[in-house]
Design an enzyme around this catalytic site. Sequence first.
Site, short mmCIF file in Angstrom:
data_model
loop_
_atom_site.label_atom_id
_atom_site.label_comp_id
_atom_site.label_asym_id
_atom_site.label_seq_id
_atom_site.Cartn_x
_atom_site.Cartn_y
_atom_site.Cartn_z
CG HIS A 19 -0.99 -1.90 -1.05
ND1 HIS A 19 -1.00 -3.12 -0.66
CD2 HIS A 19 -0.10 -1.33 -1.66
CE1 HIS A 19 0.11 -3.53 -0.41
NE2 HIS A 19 1.00 -2.42 -1.87
CB CYS A 38 5.03 -2.18 2.99
SG CYS A 38 6.16 -2.72 1.68
CG HIS A 44 4.18 1.20 -0.50
ND1 HIS A 44 3.72 0.27 0.54
CD2 HIS A 44 4.09 -0.28 -1.27
CE1 HIS A 44 3.10 -0.26 0.61
NE2 HIS A 44 3.46 -1.13 -0.73
CG HIS A 46 3.25 -2.46 -5.86
ND1 HIS A 46 4.38 -2.75 -5.65
CD2 HIS A 46 2.53 -2.26 -4.58
CE1 HIS A 46 4.70 -2.93 -4.00
NE2 HIS A 46 3.55 -2.57 -2.89
CG ASP A 84 -5.59 0.81 -14.33
OD1 ASP A 84 -4.47 0.72 -13.56
OD2 ASP A 84 -5.30 1.14 -15.50
CG HIS A 85 -4.81 4.78 -12.50
ND1 HIS A 85 -4.59 3.79 -13.61
CD2 HIS A 85 -3.08 5.61 -12.88
CE1 HIS A 85 -3.06 4.10 -14.33
NE2 HIS A 85 -2.35 5.45 -13.78
CD GLU A 129 3.87 -6.28 -3.31
OE1 GLU A 129 3.14 -6.15 -2.33
OE2 GLU A 129 4.63 -6.78 -2.86
#
Length: 140
Positions: A19, A38, A44, A46, A84-85, A129
């Site tokens: 994100h 960020c 970037h 997580h 996810d992904h 996070e």
Amino acid sequence: MMSERVAFITRVCSFSACHRLHSKCLSDDENKRTFGKCNNPNGHGHNYTVEVTVRGKIDKDTGMVMNLTDLKEFIEEAVMKPLDHKNLDLDVPYFTDVVSTTENLSVFIWDGLQKLLPHDSLYEIKVYETAKNIVVYRGE
């Protein structure tokens, strides 16, 4: 006669997503000052960990608050499939006009699970996070 007992059960899942922290309500300079690294235009990522806690009476016949297999399926539907992904900002319509902070991510997860779980059973969402940045949301 013993009263009904209430227990809390927690299921943990992990997913990877990227994100960019950027608010359309702020100027580019304000975004850079507010979100720092960020706010990188390329985003970037997580490896998030999510704890979903439900609360309920222990069923006298099954001995369970909820079947964990059902909870696992609800989490798959409300957390893993949409997140996810994914690029949260581009792939998840909710974040089109909502900044993809971990606070807002926990609200998204809460709202998705609320639609699937039995009424008033969802107690808490905890989103890691990072190992040091954790958000707890209880629907307030």
